[in-house]
Design a protein around this motif. Structure first.
Motif, PDB file in Angstrom:
ATOM      1  N   ILE A  40     125.173  19.540  88.982  1.00 34.60           N
ATOM      2  CA  ILE A  40     125.291  18.179  89.515  1.00 34.60           C
ATOM      3  C   ILE A  40     125.034  18.182  91.024  1.00 34.60           C
ATOM      4  CG2 ILE A  40     126.906  16.286  89.952  1.00 34.60           C
ATOM      5  CD1 ILE A  40     128.286  17.035  87.299  1.00 34.60           C
ATOM      6  N   GLY A  41     125.650  19.154  91.712  1.00 31.54           N
ATOM      7  CA  GLY A  41     125.441  19.256  93.147  1.00 31.54           C
ATOM      8  C   GLY A  41     123.987  19.509  93.498  1.00 31.54           C
ATOM      9  N   MET A  42     123.340  20.390  92.733  1.00 29.26           N
ATOM     10  CA  MET A  42     121.941  20.699  93.004  1.00 29.26           C
ATOM     11  C   MET A  42     121.064  19.455  92.840  1.00 29.26           C
ATOM     12  SD  MET A  42     119.416  23.437  91.112  1.00 29.26           S
ATOM     13  CE  MET A  42     119.333  22.463  89.597  1.00 29.26           C
ATOM     14  N   ILE A  43     121.296  18.658  91.813  1.00 33.91           N
ATOM     15  CA  ILE A  43     120.486  17.453  91.577  1.00 33.91           C
ATOM     16  C   ILE A  43     120.629  16.473  92.728  1.00 33.91           C
ATOM     17  CG2 ILE A  43     120.230  15.434  90.102  1.00 33.91           C
ATOM     18  CD1 ILE A  43     119.037  18.002  88.963  1.00 33.91           C
ATOM     19  N   PHE A  44     121.851  16.270  93.201  1.00 31.91           N
ATOM     20  CA  PHE A  44     122.054  15.334  94.301  1.00 31.91           C
ATOM     21  C   PHE A  44     121.394  15.835  95.587  1.00 31.91           C
ATOM     22  CE2 PHE A  44     124.847  13.076  91.570  1.00 31.91           C
ATOM     23  CZ  PHE A  44     125.072  11.832  92.148  1.00 31.91           C
ATOM     24  N   VAL A  45     121.436  17.140  95.821  1.00 31.47           N
ATOM     25  CA  VAL A  45     120.755  17.687  96.993  1.00 31.47           C
ATOM     26  C   VAL A  45     119.256  17.474  96.888  1.00 31.47           C
ATOM     27  CG1 VAL A  45     120.168  19.838  98.196  1.00 31.47           C
ATOM     28  CG2 VAL A  45     122.542  19.374  97.560  1.00 31.47           C
ATOM     29  N   LEU A  46     118.711  17.670  95.697  1.00 31.99           N
ATOM     30  CA  LEU A  46     117.274  17.490  95.512  1.00 31.99           C
ATOM     31  C   LEU A  46     116.863  16.026  95.672  1.00 31.99           C
ATOM     32  CD1 LEU A  46     116.639  19.849  92.438  1.00 31.99           C
ATOM     33  CD2 LEU A  46     116.061  20.274  94.836  1.00 31.99           C
ATOM     34  N   VAL A  47     117.739  15.102  95.254  1.00 30.12           N
ATOM     35  CA  VAL A  47     117.400  13.681  95.322  1.00 30.12           C
ATOM     36  C   VAL A  47     117.578  13.129  96.737  1.00 30.12           C
ATOM     37  CG1 VAL A  47     118.067  11.368  94.539  1.00 30.12           C
ATOM     38  CG2 VAL A  47     117.897  13.248  92.881  1.00 30.12           C
ATOM     39  N   MET A  82     120.670  11.582 106.428  1.00 27.50           N
ATOM     40  CA  MET A  82     121.830  10.760 106.768  1.00 27.50           C
ATOM     41  C   MET A  82     121.497   9.280 106.853  1.00 27.50           C
ATOM     42  SD  MET A  82     124.046  13.090 106.793  1.00 27.50           S
ATOM     43  CE  MET A  82     125.444  12.113 107.301  1.00 27.50           C
ATOM     44  N   ALA A  83     120.250   8.952 107.148  1.00 33.66           N
ATOM     45  CA  ALA A  83     119.869   7.539 107.265  1.00 33.66           C
ATOM     46  C   ALA A  83     119.889   6.832 105.923  1.00 33.66           C
ATOM     47  CB  ALA A  83     118.470   7.434 107.885  1.00 33.66           C
ATOM     48  N   HIS A  84     119.801   7.565 104.838  1.00 30.61           N
ATOM     49  CA  HIS A  84     119.705   6.943 103.515  1.00 30.61           C
ATOM     50  C   HIS A  84     120.939   7.150 102.647  1.00 30.61           C
ATOM     51  CE1 HIS A  84     115.472   7.310 104.789  1.00 30.61           C
ATOM     52  NE2 HIS A  84     115.276   6.216 104.071  1.00 30.61           N
ATOM     53  N   ILE A  85     121.987   7.787 103.195  1.00 32.14           N
ATOM     54  CA  ILE A  85     123.129   8.081 102.326  1.00 32.14           C
ATOM     55  C   ILE A  85     124.431   7.443 102.806  1.00 32.14           C
ATOM     56  CG2 ILE A  85     122.148  10.307 101.657  1.00 32.14           C
ATOM     57  CD1 ILE A  85     124.227  11.610 103.514  1.00 32.14           C
ATOM     58  N   GLN A  86     124.374   6.606 103.841  1.00 32.06           N
ATOM     59  CA  GLN A  86     125.608   6.056 104.392  1.00 32.06           C
ATOM     60  C   GLN A  86     126.421   5.307 103.340  1.00 32.06           C
ATOM     61  OE1 GLN A  86     126.887   6.791 107.297  1.00 32.06           O
ATOM     62  NE2 GLN A  86     125.103   8.073 107.704  1.00 32.06           N
ATOM     63  N   GLU A  87     125.769   4.511 102.516  1.00 30.12           N
ATOM     64  CA  GLU A  87     126.489   3.753 101.493  1.00 30.12           C
ATOM     65  C   GLU A  87     126.949   4.640 100.343  1.00 30.12           C
ATOM     66  OE1 GLU A  87     124.027   0.595 100.214  1.00 30.12           O
ATOM     67  OE2 GLU A  87     124.052  -0.463 102.141  1.00 30.12           O
ATOM     68  N   LYS A  88     126.385   5.806 100.232  1.00 30.79           N
ATOM     69  CA  LYS A  88     126.727   6.707  99.126  1.00 30.79           C
ATOM     70  C   LYS A  88     127.507   7.920  99.609  1.00 30.79           C
ATOM     71  CE  LYS A  88     122.557   5.457  96.529  1.00 30.79           C
ATOM     72  NZ  LYS A  88     122.065   4.472  97.509  1.00 30.79           N
ATOM     73  N   LYS A  89     128.074   7.839 100.800  1.00 27.19           N
ATOM     74  CA  LYS A  89     128.726   9.018 101.384  1.00 27.19           C
ATOM     75  C   LYS A  89     129.896   9.495 100.524  1.00 27.19           C
ATOM     76  CE  LYS A  89     130.752  10.908 105.588  1.00 27.19           C
ATOM     77  NZ  LYS A  89     131.094  10.691 107.009  1.00 27.19           N
TER      78      LYS A  89
END
Length: 488
Positions: free
Chosen positions: A170-177, A192-199
């Motif tokens: 699961i961690g690997m998939i999120f890192v790849l995405v 970081m510019a695209h993950i603020q809402e998903k932090k």
């Protein structure tokens, strides 16, 4: 060269059933020669570090099996390459009268190459690939004796590894995405510019990934498989507890924390508090279980549970000093714990005694074995002048400098753990050398020291435990160099 050192041990192992050896001695010479040659190649590579990456296979876009040598990878690869020839040499005498020796050495030698694959992984997909391969090649080693106990232990091992793999995946998939690349980059790869809402989601994923890779380090609540795996032959348990499997788990956690997710996003969050809390609890849990354990190898196994969490504690601090302490304990614990496990195996091999209460008086009959064990025991306690003190000092210093409340709790856990370690390790030494006035030495009159193939690895590991304690500066400077340049 990177591909050669990964492939050569596997190729050596695969040839084993195809070659007709006139004797076991001929097989041992073949295996030791191949393993030593591979270790020489690894160390040559470390001193002539290649600057380029090597793509072995590309699936699509950024997904590939790629090898690269960097600082932490060089530390882990060098450690594995140094210890493996000694572990292989020790196993020859241990397996002398054992059945299915050929199949044992097939998987045992192949594990060397797979572990180097983890160390030399350039990206998270490659590391995950070798990480899972390691579970597959070590499973037959756990069930080698093919007893009912070994079968149950291998099932437990498999279930835990599969569960850990699922969370790590699961961690690997999120890192790849959400990452800018699949490669390991100091400071992390998340955009970081695209993950603020998903932090918060990514923090949860990090905790799951940390737990998934930490299954191999036997972090609580995933600890039960490690003591059960003690039914395997001692060369395997030394391999599991000191070189390959548990260190691979710790190394993978370092990679995802410092090179994939990045400490910039993680520090000061609830995710850091959660993983640090689990690690601090495991330090105390492991040494508490070791204190009440009466089986020799299982006591050392619970000690490993506690000590591997020292490494994870350094990682969870998410500071340069914490990383240095984690790497130092990864290296020094390997020498201490491998020495203690090989001593336990020598005792079991020569006497057939498996429990602590059966060790009375053996120190007088096996002074070389228990002398080496005493050095390892004192080092695990953290006695100054031995290498265990050095790594614990850096971990405690890093914890105080971090200023985190849970880090202070971690320092307390280190102190309590040192006390409990002194009780359960020195207790063994006292029983062996000072069994009491009423002890009848006729009960151990037939006990003898093992042969040179066992004693040489023990002596080397004990000597290095002492040498690194007295003169740790060069090693620590190398480790500090490895962690420079990170963005914290």
């Amino acid at each position: 060269m990177m591909l050669i050192v990964v492939i050569l041990p596997m190729f050596t192992a695969l040839l084993l059933p195809l070659l007709s050896f006139r004797s076991r001695k001929a097989m041992w010479i073949y295996l030791e020669t191949a393993v030593c040659a591979n270790s020489v190649l690894v160390w040559w590579m470390l001193f002539h570090a290649p600057d380029k990456t090597l793509t072995v296979f590309r699936f699509m876009h950024d997904l590939s099996i790629t090898l690269r040598l960097d600082g932490p990878g060089a530390v882990f690869a060098g450690l594995v390459a140094f210890l493996w020839p000694f572990a292989e040499l020790y196993s020859f005498e241990y397996m002398e009268r054992q059945e299915n020796a050929e199949s044992f050495f097939l998987f045992y030698t192949a594990t060397y190459g797979v572990t180097l694959g983890v160390a030399l992984s350039e990206n998270i997909l490659t590391m995950y690939f070798f990480f899972e391969m390691l579970s597959l090649v070590t499973l037959p080693l756990v069930m080698h004796t093919r007893t009912r106990e070994a079968t149950l232990a291998s099932r437990s091992y498999l279930y835990y590894m599969l569960g850990g793999a699922a969370f790590a995946f699961i961690g690997m998939i999120f890192v790849l995405v959400y990452g800018t690349t699949s490669s390991f980059v100091p400071g992390g790869v998340l955009d970081m510019a695209h993950i603020q809402e998903k932090k918060d989601t990514l923090l949860l994923v990090y905790v799951l990934c940390f737990g998934g890779f930490s299954v191999k380090t036997a972090m609580w609540p995933f600890s039960a498989w490690l003591p059960r795996a003690g039914v395997a032959p001692t060369p395997v348990t030394a391999l599991l507890h000191a070189v390959a499997v548990v260190n691979t788990g710790a190394f993978a956690v370092m990679r995802v924390t410092y090179y994939s997710f990045g400490t910039g996003m993680l520090r000061g969050t609830w995710a850091q508090d959660m993983v640090m809390g689990l690690v601090v609890f495991t330090i105390l849990y492991g040494c508490s279980r070791a204190l009440k354990e009466t089986h020799f190898k299982r006591r050392l196994a619970w000690s490993t549970v506690s000590n591997l969490s020292y490494i994870l504690f350094g990682v969870a601090l998410m500071t340069p000093m914490g990383m240095t302490g984690a790497l130092a304990h990864l290296v020094f614990h390997s020498f201490m714990k491998m020495c203690s496990f090989l001593c336990a195996g020598a005792v079991i091999h020569k006497t057939g005694r498996h429990f602590i209460y059966e060790l009375d008086g053996l120190g007088r009959k096996m002074p070389k074995v228990f002398g080496c064990f005493t050095v390892a025991a004192l080092a695990l306690m953290g006695v100054p002048g031995l290498c265990g003190f050095v790594s614990k000092w850096y971990l405690a210093r890093a914890a105080v400098e971090s200023g985190e409340p849970l880090a202070y709790a971690g320092v307390g856990a280190l102190l309590v753990s040192a006390l409990l370690t002194a009780i359960y390790m020195v207790g063994i030494v006292v029983r062996a050398f000072f069994p009491g006035r009423d002890f009848d030495y006729r009960t151990v009159e037939d006990v003898r020291e093992p042969g040179w193939k066992m004693l040489v690895p023990l002596a080397v590991l004990a000597a290095l435990t002492l040498c690194f304690g007295l003169h740790s500066g060069p090693v620590v400077r190398v480790l500090e160099e490895c962690v420079r340049g990170f963005r914290y």
